[in-house]
Design a protein around this motif. Structure first.
Motif, PDB file in Angstrom:
ATOM      1  N   PRO A 161      27.449  59.546  58.256  1.00 46.79           N
ATOM      2  CA  PRO A 161      28.592  58.763  57.677  1.00 46.79           C
ATOM      3  C   PRO A 161      28.369  57.727  56.671  1.00 46.79           C
ATOM      4  O   PRO A 161      27.466  57.188  56.499  1.00 46.79           O
ATOM      5  N   LEU A 162      29.274  57.820  55.694  1.00 49.29           N
ATOM      6  CA  LEU A 162      29.371  56.999  54.612  1.00 49.29           C
ATOM      7  C   LEU A 162      30.483  56.333  54.555  1.00 49.29           C
ATOM      8  O   LEU A 162      31.812  56.877  54.334  1.00 49.29           O
ATOM      9  N   GLU A 163      30.717  54.932  54.613  1.00 42.67           N
ATOM     10  CA  GLU A 163      32.041  54.194  54.543  1.00 42.67           C
ATOM     11  C   GLU A 163      32.043  53.396  53.388  1.00 42.67           C
ATOM     12  O   GLU A 163      31.268  52.577  53.025  1.00 42.67           O
ATOM     13  N   ILE A 164      33.312  53.404  52.560  1.00 43.12           N
ATOM     14  CA  ILE A 164      33.595  52.532  51.539  1.00 43.12           C
ATOM     15  C   ILE A 164      34.779  51.632  52.013  1.00 43.12           C
ATOM     16  O   ILE A 164      35.648  51.989  52.128  1.00 43.12           O
ATOM     17  N   ILE A 165      34.631  50.040  52.236  1.00 45.89           N
ATOM     18  CA  ILE A 165      35.730  49.336  52.770  1.00 45.89           C
ATOM     19  C   ILE A 165      36.182  48.681  51.414  1.00 45.89           C
ATOM     20  O   ILE A 165      35.062  47.926  50.807  1.00 45.89           O
ATOM     21  N   ASP A 211      32.273  49.001  41.339  1.00 46.62           N
ATOM     22  CA  ASP A 211      32.366  47.940  40.892  1.00 46.62           C
ATOM     23  C   ASP A 211      33.237  47.951  39.446  1.00 46.62           C
ATOM     24  O   ASP A 211      34.003  46.909  38.782  1.00 46.62           O
ATOM     25  N   SER A 212      33.258  49.042  38.742  1.00 46.99           N
ATOM     26  CA  SER A 212      33.718  49.383  37.433  1.00 46.99           C
ATOM     27  C   SER A 212      35.439  49.717  37.968  1.00 46.99           C
ATOM     28  O   SER A 212      36.127  49.339  36.867  1.00 46.99           O
ATOM     29  N   ILE A 213      35.888  50.032  39.195  1.00 48.52           N
ATOM     30  CA  ILE A 213      37.299  50.253  39.378  1.00 48.52           C
ATOM     31  C   ILE A 213      37.887  48.947  40.201  1.00 48.52           C
ATOM     32  O   ILE A 213      38.914  48.556  39.621  1.00 48.52           O
ATOM     33  N   PHE A 214      37.202  48.342  40.966  1.00 49.65           N
ATOM     34  CA  PHE A 214      37.690  47.288  41.761  1.00 49.65           C
ATOM     35  C   PHE A 214      36.802  45.960  41.107  1.00 49.65           C
ATOM     36  O   PHE A 214      35.775  45.902  41.269  1.00 49.65           O
ATOM     37  N   GLU A 245      24.579  54.100  42.538  1.00 52.76           N
ATOM     38  CA  GLU A 245      25.778  54.679  41.543  1.00 52.76           C
ATOM     39  C   GLU A 245      26.827  54.514  42.230  1.00 52.76           C
ATOM     40  O   GLU A 245      27.769  54.127  41.590  1.00 52.76           O
ATOM     41  N   PHE A 246      26.976  54.599  43.548  1.00 57.86           N
ATOM     42  CA  PHE A 246      28.221  54.329  44.370  1.00 57.86           C
ATOM     43  C   PHE A 246      28.639  52.941  43.879  1.00 57.86           C
ATOM     44  O   PHE A 246      29.860  52.742  43.553  1.00 57.86           O
ATOM     45  N   ARG A 247      27.866  52.015  44.054  1.00 61.22           N
ATOM     46  CA  ARG A 247      28.148  50.511  43.784  1.00 61.22           C
ATOM     47  C   ARG A 247      28.639  50.411  42.420  1.00 61.22           C
ATOM     48  O   ARG A 247      29.402  49.663  42.031  1.00 61.22           O
TER      49      ARG A 247
END
Length: 506
Positions: free
Chosen positions: A165-169, A287-290, A281-283
């Motif tokens: 599992p990988l979750e992005i809140i 950060d580039s979008i939000f 890379e996810f981070r």
């Protein structure tokens, strides 16, 4: 202790005197060797891992308890039973062992330069091998490939594009912030970014529900599988909130204030190193979008906690190894009161650690929790041989009038046999773990056995060679007068009558 008892009994035939000398002459040394071994395990208490803390404490207490039992029970039992017969002490005269000790003495006396050169080469190759060590770990690293659990996990990974599992809140920091069209667009932009990673499965979020609902509203037309506009969003939400099942499904991705939402993904078991790269890379994408002023984002899940937990445990275990070396060095400093002798005693026990680390690098065995354990355990055990040898060496120095060469050879004659027997027991004791079906246990058994075997060679060849080669540079007057006395030659029982036992041979 038994080897020393048999050796003393053969010398003078007085069993009680032999037992007394065992306690007086090697009691303190045996205590210190057990203490160093216990420290090697006890340092796991600083890892902040409950399992390792319990393992370290229980193991160290068991080792010290074993010393007390051996020191008390062996003299008691052997004072009541029959004296050793010829067959009991025959092991002291094994020709193979005697020839091996004689060979070690020849190497020490005549081939010291070759020993030094070989040591330098081994260390140089070892340092190169250490640079090849990988620190990556996998969730199913220690499970055999033939195990059904391993095969099931790999099946799900290959057919469902991931299992971990990988979750992005995403927290919008204001009520109903998730329901704004701009937030939907940002979430959609992030999901499109995540689709570019082959290590990830298709994401699942509130947007998927909204898109499917819109498509269903337009009779399943695939052209309408897209973000709803404001009118469609309000219409869909009205129906989505009706009924407990629909509301529950929606609330699994959205909080009651409609302020926080999450994106759920499944990641492949790509190893801790690659997972750390993916996390960074996810981070960067998030950060580039939000922007951080309007949104607060958290990346979590077992795929993230797994690699972070592994890194945290590795740091703690390296800390425990350093602590073990420090504490054992302090104990040896108390014993020998000579920093030169402490340094000399550490060298033969660090080289086996370098050798084992190099083997790991050349064979591709990664650094992980089960393999880092090897170094603290092996160092705590291997230094026992050094303590026994140097303690006997110091005793012989007093008896030989400070003749260093003669003292080294006599120490090698007496302690070499005990060191060989102990090493054989430890080698097969840890080697039995190699029959386990769990990879971590196999690695622990094989690597500890290998390290102890190299440590035995180092203590029987390199340590005597250093003592004879460096001569009085290391053997100073401080070494002769330690803070903690190991042997006391003046205290012994000279006249003791052996109790008579009936002859039971007939």
């Amino acid at each position: 202790m038994l080897n020393k008892f048999h050796h003393e009994f053969v010398m003078h035939g007085n069993r009680v005197k032999a037992l007394q000398r065992v306690i007086i002459r090697i009691g303190n040394a045996t205590f210190l060797t057990n203490l160093t071994t216990a420290i090697g395990f006890a340092t796991f208490a600083v890892t902040n891992s409950n399992i390792l803390v319990e393992f370290g404490i229980v193991a160290s207490l068991s080792i010290l308890s074993l010393f007390l039992l051996a020191l008390v029970l062996i003299p008691i039992i052997f004072s009541f039973v029959q004296p050793p017969r010829d067959r009991h002490v025959r092991h002291l005269e094994y020709k193979a062992v005697i020839r091996l000790i004689d060979l070690l003495i020849i190497i020490t006396k005549r081939h010291r330069k070759k020993v030094y050169l070989t040591t330098v080469i081994v260390v140089a190759i070892g340092i190169y091998g250490i640079t090849l060590i990988k620190s990556s770990g996998y969730m199913v690293d220690d499970i055999p490939e033939s195990d059904p659990i391993y095969q099931d996990l790999k099946f799900f990974e290959s057919n469902f594009h991931g299992l971990m599992p990988l979750e992005i809140i995403v927290d919008t920091k204001k009520p109903n912030g998730v329901m704004q069209l701009s937030t939907f667009q940002k979430l959609d932009q992030l999901e499109n970014k995540l689709e570019e990673y082959p290590e990830l499965s298709q994401s699942l979020s509130m947007l998927n529900l909204m898109k499917f609902a819109k498509q269903a509203f337009y009779n399943g037309d695939v052209r309408y599988f897209s973000l709803p506009n404001n009118y469609e969003r309000n219409f869909i939400m009205t129906y989505a909130m009706q009924g407990e099942e629909n509301a529950g499904l929606l609330h699994s991705f959205l909080d009651s204030a409609r302020q926080v939402t999450r994106i759920s993904i499944r990641a492949k078991d790509v190893g801790t190193n690659r997972m750390e790269e993916l996390y960074n890379e996810f981070r960067s994408d998030v950060d580039s979008i939000f922007d951080t002023e309007s949104f607060e984002t958290i990346i979590t899940g077992s795929s993230v906690t797994a690699f972070r937990g592994t890194q945290y445990l590795q740091r703690n275990l390296f800390m425990s190894l350093g602590l073990a070396i420090l504490l054992i060095s302090l104990i040896m400093a108390i014993m020998f009161t000579s920093w030169r002798m402490v340094l000399l005693s550490i060298i033969p026990n660090v080289i086996p650690l370098i050798f084992t680390a190099a083997i790991m690098g050349f064979t591709g065995i990664p650094i992980k929790a089960s393999t880092i354990l090897v170094f603290s355990i092996a160092f705590g055990i291997s230094v026992d041989n050094t303590i026994h040898f140097l303690a006997k060496y110091r005793q012989e120095l007093k008896l030989s009038g400070w003749n260093i060469g003669r003292s080294v050879i006599l120490a090698l004659h007496e302690t070499g046999v005990s060191m060989l027997y102990t090493a054989v027991v430890l080698f097969f004791g840890f080697g039995i773990f190699s029959l386990s079906g769990f990879g971590g246990t196999v690695a622990l058994g094989v690597l500890v056995s290998l390290t102890l075997l190299v440590a035995l060679t180092s203590n029987l060849i390199l340590l005597p060679s250093l003592l004879m080669g460096l001569n009085r540079l290391t053997t100073t007057s401080n070494f002769e007068k330690p803070l903690l006395e190991i042997y006391d030659e003046d205290v012994e029982i000279e006249k003791i009558d052996e109790p008579k036992f009936p002859d039971t041979t007939n």
